[in-house]
Design a protein around this motif. Structure first.
Motif, PDB file in Angstrom:
ATOM      1  N   PHE A   1       0.866  -1.249   0.010  1.00  0.00           N
ATOM      2  CA  PHE A   1      -0.024   0.112   0.020  1.00  0.00           C
ATOM      3  C   PHE A   1       1.015   0.957   0.020  1.00  0.00           C
ATOM      4  CE2 PHE A   1      -3.484   2.807   0.653  1.00  0.00           C
ATOM      5  CZ  PHE A   1      -2.962   3.699   1.770  1.00  0.00           C
ATOM      6  N   GLY A   2       1.785   1.388   0.995  1.00  0.00           N
ATOM      7  CA  GLY A   2       3.008   2.309   0.743  1.00  0.00           C
ATOM      8  C   GLY A   2       3.350   2.598  -0.395  1.00  0.00           C
ATOM      9  N   ALA A   3       3.943   1.515  -1.127  1.00  0.00           N
ATOM     10  CA  ALA A   3       4.684   1.639  -2.406  1.00  0.00           C
ATOM     11  C   ALA A   3       3.693   2.108  -3.432  1.00  0.00           C
ATOM     12  CB  ALA A   3       5.089   0.165  -2.785  1.00  0.00           C
ATOM     13  N   PHE A   4       2.453   1.644  -3.482  1.00  0.00           N
ATOM     14  CA  PHE A   4       1.168   2.338  -4.253  1.00  0.00           C
ATOM     15  C   PHE A   4       1.253   3.607  -4.297  1.00  0.00           C
ATOM     16  CE2 PHE A   4      -3.219   1.606  -6.093  1.00  0.00           C
ATOM     17  CZ  PHE A   4      -3.627   2.495  -5.681  1.00  0.00           C
ATOM     18  N   ILE A   5       1.184   4.359  -3.099  1.00  0.00           N
ATOM     19  CA  ILE A   5       1.168   5.634  -2.943  1.00  0.00           C
ATOM     20  C   ILE A   5       2.422   6.473  -3.633  1.00  0.00           C
ATOM     21  CG2 ILE A   5       1.148   7.684  -1.259  1.00  0.00           C
ATOM     22  CD1 ILE A   5      -0.870   6.215   0.310  1.00  0.00           C
ATOM     23  N   SER A   6       3.582   5.825  -3.010  1.00  0.00           N
ATOM     24  CA  SER A   6       4.686   6.530  -3.575  1.00  0.00           C
ATOM     25  C   SER A   6       4.899   6.203  -5.229  1.00  0.00           C
ATOM     26  CB  SER A   6       5.996   5.524  -2.658  1.00  0.00           C
ATOM     27  OG  SER A   6       6.920   6.306  -2.430  1.00  0.00           O
ATOM     28  N   ILE A   7       4.669   5.070  -5.549  1.00  0.00           N
ATOM     29  CA  ILE A   7       4.691   5.004  -7.211  1.00  0.00           C
ATOM     30  C   ILE A   7       3.742   5.686  -7.760  1.00  0.00           C
ATOM     31  CG2 ILE A   7       4.596   3.175  -8.989  1.00  0.00           C
ATOM     32  CD1 ILE A   7       5.830   1.134  -7.178  1.00  0.00           C
ATOM     33  N   GLY A   8       2.655   5.905  -7.248  1.00  0.00           N
ATOM     34  CA  GLY A   8       1.567   6.760  -7.806  1.00  0.00           C
ATOM     35  C   GLY A   8       1.788   8.103  -8.120  1.00  0.00           C
ATOM     36  N   PHE A   9       2.472   8.729  -6.977  1.00  0.00           N
ATOM     37  CA  PHE A   9       3.006   9.907  -6.928  1.00  0.00           C
ATOM     38  C   PHE A   9       4.148  10.224  -8.002  1.00  0.00           C
ATOM     39  CE2 PHE A   9       0.284  12.263  -4.232  1.00  0.00           C
ATOM     40  CZ  PHE A   9       0.379  11.942  -3.147  1.00  0.00           C
ATOM     41  N   ALA A  10       5.108   9.372  -7.845  1.00  0.00           N
ATOM     42  CA  ALA A  10       6.266   9.376  -8.923  1.00  0.00           C
ATOM     43  C   ALA A  10       5.840   9.388 -10.282  1.00  0.00           C
ATOM     44  CB  ALA A  10       7.181   8.135  -8.578  1.00  0.00           C
TER      45      ALA A  10
ATOM     46  N   PRO B   1      14.518   5.383   5.241  1.00  0.00           N
ATOM     47  CA  PRO B   1      14.946   6.886   5.271  1.00  0.00           C
ATOM     48  C   PRO B   1      14.945   7.485   3.797  1.00  0.00           C
ATOM     49  CG  PRO B   1      16.533   5.350   6.252  1.00  0.00           C
ATOM     50  CD  PRO B   1      15.773   4.533   5.568  1.00  0.00           C
ATOM     51  N   VAL B   2      15.261   6.727   2.959  1.00  0.00           N
ATOM     52  CA  VAL B   2      15.621   7.446   1.606  1.00  0.00           C
ATOM     53  C   VAL B   2      13.977   7.942   1.110  1.00  0.00           C
ATOM     54  CG1 VAL B   2      15.899   7.130  -0.771  1.00  0.00           C
ATOM     55  CG2 VAL B   2      17.400   6.149   1.059  1.00  0.00           C
ATOM     56  N   VAL B   3      13.144   7.155   1.349  1.00  0.00           N
ATOM     57  CA  VAL B   3      11.687   7.568   0.973  1.00  0.00           C
ATOM     58  C   VAL B   3      11.238   8.725   1.927  1.00  0.00           C
ATOM     59  CG1 VAL B   3       9.241   6.838   0.575  1.00  0.00           C
ATOM     60  CG2 VAL B   3      11.082   5.389   0.078  1.00  0.00           C
TER      61      VAL B   3
ATOM     62  N   SER C   1      10.752   2.238  -3.438  1.00  0.00           N
ATOM     63  CA  SER C   1       9.575   1.539  -3.234  1.00  0.00           C
ATOM     64  C   SER C   1       9.358   0.251  -3.944  1.00  0.00           C
ATOM     65  CB  SER C   1       8.225   2.441  -3.741  1.00  0.00           C
ATOM     66  OG  SER C   1       8.225   3.845  -3.300  1.00  0.00           O
ATOM     67  N   VAL C   2       9.968   0.455  -5.180  1.00  0.00           N
ATOM     68  CA  VAL C   2      10.264  -0.991  -5.951  1.00  0.00           C
ATOM     69  C   VAL C   2      10.847  -1.908  -5.303  1.00  0.00           C
ATOM     70  CG1 VAL C   2      10.723  -1.763  -8.325  1.00  0.00           C
ATOM     71  CG2 VAL C   2       9.692   0.313  -8.040  1.00  0.00           C
ATOM     72  N   ILE C   3      11.966  -1.418  -4.744  1.00  0.00           N
ATOM     73  CA  ILE C   3      13.234  -2.067  -4.309  1.00  0.00           C
ATOM     74  C   ILE C   3      12.724  -3.238  -3.083  1.00  0.00           C
ATOM     75  CG2 ILE C   3      15.401  -2.427  -2.929  1.00  0.00           C
ATOM     76  CD1 ILE C   3      16.026   0.046  -4.731  1.00  0.00           C
ATOM     77  N   ILE C   4      11.696  -2.463  -2.012  1.00  0.00           N
ATOM     78  CA  ILE C   4      11.530  -2.958  -1.018  1.00  0.00           C
ATOM     79  C   ILE C   4      10.231  -4.176  -1.136  1.00  0.00           C
ATOM     80  CG2 ILE C   4       9.500  -1.537  -0.240  1.00  0.00           C
ATOM     81  CD1 ILE C   4      11.000  -1.646   2.543  1.00  0.00           C
ATOM     82  N   ILE C   5       9.574  -3.909  -2.194  1.00  0.00           N
ATOM     83  CA  ILE C   5       8.680  -5.081  -2.504  1.00  0.00           C
ATOM     84  C   ILE C   5       9.448  -6.362  -2.863  1.00  0.00           C
ATOM     85  CG2 ILE C   5       7.037  -5.990  -4.268  1.00  0.00           C
ATOM     86  CD1 ILE C   5       6.151  -2.934  -4.597  1.00  0.00           C
TER      87      ILE C   5
ATOM     88  N   VAL D   1       4.788   9.482   4.971  1.00  0.00           N
ATOM     89  CA  VAL D   1       3.843   8.546   5.717  1.00  0.00           C
ATOM     90  C   VAL D   1       4.016   7.081   4.987  1.00  0.00           C
ATOM     91  CG1 VAL D   1       1.616   7.774   6.170  1.00  0.00           C
ATOM     92  CG2 VAL D   1       1.916  10.183   6.025  1.00  0.00           C
ATOM     93  N   ALA D   2       4.015   6.980   3.666  1.00  0.00           N
ATOM     94  CA  ALA D   2       4.217   5.727   2.887  1.00  0.00           C
ATOM     95  C   ALA D   2       5.707   5.190   3.261  1.00  0.00           C
ATOM     96  CB  ALA D   2       4.315   5.996   1.181  1.00  0.00           C
ATOM     97  N   GLY D   3       6.606   5.948   3.410  1.00  0.00           N
ATOM     98  CA  GLY D   3       7.909   5.764   3.801  1.00  0.00           C
ATOM     99  C   GLY D   3       7.902   5.251   5.444  1.00  0.00           C
ATOM    100  N   ALA D   4       7.305   5.666   5.992  1.00  0.00           N
ATOM    101  CA  ALA D   4       7.093   5.191   7.361  1.00  0.00           C
ATOM    102  C   ALA D   4       6.778   4.013   7.580  1.00  0.00           C
ATOM    103  CB  ALA D   4       6.465   6.120   8.218  1.00  0.00           C
TER     104      ALA D   4
END
Lengths: 376, 504
Positions: B22-31, B85-87, B129-133, B188-191
């Motif tokens: 879900f966090g990656a969803f938000i992050s990738i979506g914004f990117a 930390p990077v996100v 985000s992609v990496i952590i999946i 928030v997604a990063g957290a």
């Protein structure tokens, strides 16, 4: 009077004038010719004469003019091609002296008439409307044409009217009736109608107007202390001049940018685009602005609205969202710490159990020093 | 038991992993969606600053270029500090960029604030985000990838009307301010991106207990050499007695040895070729529709259809790719979807009228979603989760050039020939070529991999179990090193053990 006038003009024009006068005098006395036929024959003879006398008469060429038609009623209108018809200004008795001179001037440079035609529907009671946009003086020919299938209708009488005023000099061809107009100033604009009276009454309206200026429907939003840029465009037509007005109460006050040079800057970016830049905005600058384009044939206005907001307005949602982010991040981290503690506690308990298990298994075997220490 | 000690337990494939998705969803979506969404403000900004359209379009191009070009930097930072930390830093950077853009007084400042700073922040969002999946999923990785990548069309559909609403109510300056706050949600997604290692931190499972036993043994033997977690890279270096010290060091941060990896090279060449024709049709779909006489709103609706089909296609592709028939041959599926995409473009000029274009949009949305869902999954499949961090950085910077070149080349074709069909033919041809290339090369790659697997199995049956054990442990070591910062929970326990060992 014409005789005295002709005495001052030599040569060809005298001949033309004499001939036209004789024809125009002759026509009412002739019982067989209708007024329409008379004017038509007049035109025909003139063009023939012109062809003979004036070698520089151009061949009739076709000019096309496309425009956006807004019609009501029958969709069977169509735009036809106009054609060059040069009519010397001398033959226009309805012109005033002023118009006469102007038209005479233009006549020298080969004026073209642009034709706008409306195909009349056979259904009575309906009215067809056509909008024609003109920005500068021009000669136009408005014609109403009846579809061939209705040509059997007899005893048709066509009247061209402008308001309550009837226009004479109607040109009639087989199925169409047209009038030719010189649109030289604002007073000539308006709506012209042709009414076909037979068994039923059919009419069409031509609406002549200056080009419309588009402002902006949605308000322009700016902030105190910032600059606002308002743009007005006239599509396809070049105005002579642009003027900006601001609304003070119910009055419209023209904006003089030379007077208040540090507040207003008016730029004419291109022939058909104008910019108004308002510097150092305050709450008083909030309101409706008008941009007015002056054409040869009249003026046209566009409306724009300016809203001036204070910086606090977007700041409130901004702070709300930042607060939400901070709260969510805190919740996530707290939950993580809490769940880690829970895991550690569960892990410690499990390790304790495991260690007990190992100790019982290795009662006199290998001793795991780390395990013993962990018990502490 | 020593045999199990060499192999660390696999990723959780669930549990907290879905929250990470879900966090990656938000992050990738914004990117992906933000550079496109911000185009709504361009007309107003263009009028305000009195610039031409192409000068404004640079803002979007710079943002896109930075998002892709800063990939390697993102990879290095993730290798060093981990995804979380990077996100969070990326989210802060995006927010700062947009807030400062709200106070810009020239177009150049906009280039810097919106283009560089926000673009860089988005790059720091996308890669981790992609990496952590890849770290959280193995068996269900295609589904996770498909779901996370679905963030892009969903965010685009949300951002477009939201941006319009903000613009109507707050003007462009106020909108940038509020968008800066919205981008902070990436933090928030990063957290949510809890760090995780190759071995899980969970002590609930028996498998982890075994892993800990292995750790204990390892620690007791190598206790003297392990002084601190940060020095692990150095220790591994001395352990492996590699001759090239500086290359190893660089490779810790960005694995350039990937360029010797066959699968990586195949993927790189195929994708770089594909991106030449990937984005241009989307950019020119609405203008093409208007060109053949369709009104503005219907043309915009075509893009909405595309986005909606895309939204559904991505998770669906993920589920299909996860099935037992497709997963082993996922590269073929990927090449097929690229070729399918190309075929759609080649057939587009045959579409006449609005219905034809609607059909094209549906198929295009489907193909686009399929390709995007598997874009990173196939790379993970080829290089493995450990080296994926560096791989994704290197791939994005290579793709950056062709992504930026694609639409302008298409635009030049349109301007030269005055007809849109040559652009579609070019895009279609390029993608069919890329798809075929990938298909053939991956067939070759699968065969080589099968051969290597056979040879490896033959070696394993060799009665030298000690050597394999050592190799196994060294491999495990390498994996730990690569995922260094992800092993925080494990590290603590190791430190705890080590202290006790030293104490005795």
């Amino acid at each position: 009077m014409p005789a005295a006038f002709s005495g001052k003009r030599p040569g060809r024009r005298l001949l033309l004038l004499c001939l036209s006068l004789s024809l125009s005098v002759g026509s009412p006395a002739d019982p067989t010719m209708t007024p329409q036929d008379a004017s038509q024959s007049q035109v025909n003879s003139l063009t023939k004469m012109q062809g003979g006398l004036n070698e520089s008469t151009p061949e009739p060429t076709t000019t096309t003019r496309t425009a956006n038609w807004q019609t009501q009623g029958s969709p069977s209108d169509h735009l036809t091609l106009g054609h060059n018809v040069s009519i010397p200004a001398l033959l226009r008795p309805d012109l005033t002296t002023q118009e006469f001179k102007q038209a005479a001037k233009e006549n020298v440079s080969n004026v073209t008439f642009v034709e706008y035609e409306v195909l009349l529907p056979g259904v009575s009671g309906t009215s067809v409307e056509k909008n024609i946009t003109l920005d500068s003086a021009a000669g136009i020919e408005l014609s109403c044409r009846l579809d061939n299938k209705y040509s059997h209708l007899k005893s048709l009488q066509v009247t061209w009217k402008r308001g309550n005023e009837t226009i004479r000099h109607i040109n009639k061809t087989e199925n169409s009736w047209s009038i030719q107009l010189w649109i030289l100033d604002n007073s000539k604009l308006g709506s012209y109608s042709c009414t076909l009276k037979g068994e039923e009454e059919i009419s069409a309206v031509f609406l002549l107007q200056v080009p419309k200026i588009e402002g902006r429907e949605k308000p322009i939003i700016s902030y105190e202390g910032d600059t606002a840029v308002m743009i007005c465009k006239s599509f396809g037509y070049t105005p002579i001049a642009w003027t900006w007005y601001m609304t003070n109460g119910s009055e419209q006050i023209a904006i003089n940018d030379s007077l208040l040079a540090d507040k207003y800057v008016i730029n004419r970016i291109s022939a058909s685009v104008t910019h108004l830049k308002i510097l150092k905005l305050t709450k008083e600058d909030d309101g409706v602005y008008w941009c007015e384009a002056a054409f040869e044939l009249g003026k046209s206005k566009g409306k724009l609205q300016l809203k001036v907001l204070s910086l606090m307005v977007p700041l409130k949602p901004f702070l709300a969202i930042v607060a939400e982010v901070v709260i969510l991040v805190t919740i996530v981290f707290l939950y993580e710490i809490y769940s880690k503690k829970k895991e550690k506690r569960a892990g410690d308990e499990k390790e304790f159990d495991q260690v007990e298990q190992l100790k019982s298994e290795e009662s006199n075997g290998l001793e795991n020093s780390s395990a013993r220490h962990r018990r502490v | 038991p020593p045999a199990n000690a060499g192999r660390a337990p696999g990723p959780p494939d669930g549990g907290w992993g879905w929250v990470v998705v879900f966090g990656a969803f938000i992050s990738i979506g914004f990117a992906y969606a933000f550079p496109k969404g911000v185009a709504i403000f361009f007309k107003e900004i263009q009028d305000f600053f009195g610039t031409s359209y192409s000068e404004i379009a640079w803002v979007s191009s710079i943002m896109l270029a930075t998002t892709y070009g800063a990939g390697p930097i993102s990879s290095i930072l993730v290798n060093r500090y981990g995804s979380r930390p990077v996100v969070i830093f990326g989210g802060l950077l995006c927010g700062i960029g947009m807030v400062s853009a709200a106070f810009c007084t020239s177009i150049l400042q906009l280039y810097i604030c919106v283009g560089f700073i926000t673009g860089f922040g988005l790059a720091l969002n996308l890669q981790p985000s992609v990496i952590i999946i890849g770290k959280y999923f193995l068996k269900r990785r295609p589904i996770a990838n498909g779901l996370a990548m679905a963030g892009s069309p969903v965010m685009l559909c949300t951002l477009a009307p939201l941006n319009q609403f903000l613009f109507d109510n707050f003007g462009w300056r106020g909108s940038f301010l509020i968008l800066g706050a919205i981008l902070l949600n990436c933090c928030v997604a990063g957290a949510l991106f809890r760090p995780i290692g190759a071995a899980t931190a969970s002590v609930k499972t028996q498998a982890t207990a075994e892993g800990k036993d292995a750790l204990k043994e390892k620690v007791t033997k190598d206790a003297m050499e392990m002084s601190s977690p940060v020095n692990i890279p150095m220790e591994t270096k001395t352990e492996e007695e590699g001759g090239k010290d500086c290359c190893e060091k660089i490779n810790q941060y960005l694995d350039f040895s990937l360029f010797k990896h066959r699968g990586f090279l195949i993927y790189l060449i195929g994708n770089v070729l594909m991106f030449l024709g990937f984005f241009a049709p989307i950019v020119f779909l609405a203008p093409y529709a208007k060109h053949i006489g369709i009104d503005e709103y219907s043309a915009a609706f075509l893009l909405s259809i595309l986005a909606i089909v895309d939204m559904i296609a991505r998770p669906t592709t993920g589920i299909i790719a996860n099935s037992k028939w497709v997963r082993p041959r996922i590269q073929y599926f990927f090449s097929f979807s690229i070729a399918f995409n190309g075929a759609c473009h080649l057939l587009c000029p045959l579409a006449s009228g609005y219905t034809g274009l609607v059909v094209y949009s549906v198929f295009f949305g489907l193909a686009f979603g399929m390709v995007c869902a598997m874009l990173f999954e196939t790379l993970m499949d080829l290089v493995g989760a450990a080296r994926f961090t560096s791989a994704v950085g290197l791939v994005t910077i290579a793709e950056c050039c062709t992504i930026l070149l694609g639409p302008p080349i298409g635009g030049t074709l349109i301007d030269t020939f005055g007809d849109y069909k040559y652009m579609f033919i070019k895009c279609g041809a390029v993608m069919v070529l890329a798809g075929t290339f990938l298909f053939i090369m991956n067939y070759y790659n699968y065969r080589m991999l099968a051969k290597e697997e056979k040879e490896r199995k033959a070696k394993e049956e060799d009665p030298k179990s000690v050597r394999t054990e050592n190799e196994g442990r060294n491999n495990w070591n390498k994996e730990i090193v690569r995922d260094g910062p992800e092993l925080e929970p494990l590290r603590e326990e190791r430190e705890g053990l080590k202290k006790e060992v030293n104490g005795t």
